[in-house]
Design an enzyme around this catalytic site. Structure first.
Site, PDB file in Angstrom:
ATOM      1  N   GLN A 180       0.598  -4.718 -10.513  1.00 31.65           N
ATOM      2  CA  GLN A 180       1.809  -6.452 -11.110  1.00 31.65           C
ATOM      3  C   GLN A 180       1.395  -6.509 -12.137  1.00 31.65           C
ATOM      4  OE1 GLN A 180       5.156  -6.300  -9.897  1.00 31.65           O
ATOM      5  NE2 GLN A 180       4.805  -5.478  -7.753  1.00 31.65           N
ATOM      6  N   CYS A 325       8.896  -4.641   1.402  1.00 30.07           N
ATOM      7  CA  CYS A 325       8.188  -4.128   2.372  1.00 30.07           C
ATOM      8  C   CYS A 325       8.880  -4.809   3.382  1.00 30.07           C
ATOM      9  CB  CYS A 325       6.641  -4.098   2.236  1.00 30.07           C
ATOM     10  SG  CYS A 325       6.260  -3.493   0.687  1.00 30.07           S
TER      11      CYS A 325
END
Ligand SMILES: *Cc1c(COP(=O)(O)O)cnc(C)c1O
Length: 396
Positions: A180, A325
């Site tokens: 990220q 997820c």
């Protein structure tokens, strides 16, 4: 209006990255291991991409760049390699944090079952882990420290350079999941004292299914796939040329634009923070300033994140309750629990992650719709009623 505000889950490929991919399919279709001209043309393009990525990451040599199928594979490979070679020297202690991505946490759980001692550091309420915490946890038998650069759910940025310095001084390997961070904030493996780093192209407008493990010269890696000599013998199989060449182009493009994009995103992100903070009994998760420019995460008391997401989607706003997820499971996010939030509060989370294509009008749309939907859901919620009539105490 249609607003895509889930760029932390994945991004849309940029036109240049798409073009690079189709160019690669047409021009560099040879097998880079072949000795003839078609093969060698592909090989040159492959090595040029590797050299460019090495340079963009501040690596010393292209030989430190290993192509993988993405961030998850790079995380697995870094951690399992450090564990395997650490054990040979009697080192089986691994330090990480409670709010890592599951690609890290589940790999560590697997090692724990195999007899490794895994120590997960607490995360401060602001979503930050300190170099002092790492320093205090280090032991003579520590094989690896792995701390993520920027958190994927709340966007907070860790003091990676300082944590890297602590590890280097102690002679302990340091890995960071920078999926990220790369192309979102400045990252340099050399300046940040990083031994191993994972990145993934689909988080910066490149293709899915491709990533990089950076491993500093001299660091031992296990053979991930047996077969040919690709990736210095560590990961056999003919290289994914279209994805690799496209990733290199996306990385170059994103890094070149980073300063301008950061300025624009920060202004829009701060509008989001200011606007959503006005909703009563809401809270911004993670430090106000030590965060990537594009991601905010809020909790709204008395509502379910899933219900909020579905209603926002119906209004054209696509967001997430945290990590892609974990959506589909009703457990609250392990990241928000790691910050010390109670379960009831962690359930009502919303992550908005914007990109350079997001417009001011879209931010206005979000700031109009979210408060309305939150209050609609609260009006239907028995939990909210109990909070409002004083039967239950407000937690935020
Ligand atoms: C997306 C993500 C990953 C996984 O990357 P893939 O390329 O999808 O395997 C790992 N870590 C973080 C922090 C991520 O955001």
């Amino acid at each position: 209006m249609y607003v895509y505000a889930d760029n932390a889950a994945t991004t849309k490929m940029s036109p240049t990255a798409i073009q690079a991919m189709t160019d690669a399919i047409e021009q560099y279709w040879g097998n880079p291991s072949s000795l003839h001209t078609t093969g060698q043309t592909a090989k040159e393009a492959l090595e040029a991409a590797r050299a460019e990525i090495a340079q963009l990451l501040g690596a010393e040599s292209p030989r430190e760049i290993y192509f993988t199928s993405g961030g998850s594979e790079a995380d697995n490979q870094a951690i399992l390699s450090a564990a395997q070679f650490g054990a040979r020297k009697g080192k089986k202690h691994i330090i990480s944090t409670k709010f890592e991505h599951h690609a890290v946490l589940h790999t560590l759980q697997k090692l724990q079952k195999q007899g490794y001692e895994v120590e997960l550091l607490d995360v401060h309420e602001t979503g930050i882990v300190t170099p002092e915490q790492v320093k205090n946890a280090l032991r003579p038998d520590t094989a690896l420290v792995t701390v993520m650069y920027a958190n994927n759910e709340i966007g907070t940025v860790q003091p990676i350079r300082e944590i890297g310095a602590v590890c280097r001084e102690a002679g302990v390997l340091f890995h960071t999941d920078a999926v990220q961070a790369v192309c979102h904030i400045p990252v340099s493996v050399r300046e940040d004292n990083i031994d191993m780093l994972s990145l993934s192209a689909h988080k910066f407008h490149g293709p899915k299914g491709i990533g990089v493990l950076y491993a500093r010269k001299g660091i031992l890696l296990r053979n991930l796939i047996e077969g040919g000599a690709q990736e210095r013998g560590k990961r056999a199989g003919t290289e994914n040329m279209p994805a690799i060449l496209s990733m290199a182009v996306a990385m170059r493009e994103e890094m070149a634009q980073m300063d301008a994009v950061t300025a624009k995103l920060t202004t829009m992100r701060d509008r989001l923070i200011e606007g959503l903070t006005k909703i009563p009994h809401s809270r911004l998760n993670g430090d106000r300033n030590q965060r990537v420019p594009a991601t905010v995460n809020f909790c709204f008391e008395g509502i379910e994140g899933e219900a909020l997401l579905l209603m926002l989607d119906a209004e054209g706003i696509q967001a997430s309750s945290g990590s892609a997820c974990t959506s589909g499971s009703l457990d609250p996010s392990h990241v928000l629990l790691a910050l010390g939030l109670p379960h009831e509060v962690a359930h009502g989370s919303l992550r908005l992650s914007i990109d350079a294509e997001t417009t001011d009008d879209e931010i206005t749309h979000i700031l109009t719709v979210v408060p309305r939907v939150v209050s609609y859901l609260r009006n239907m919620s028995p939990v909210w009623e109990a909070l409002e009539n004083g039967e239950k105490e407000h937690l935020i």
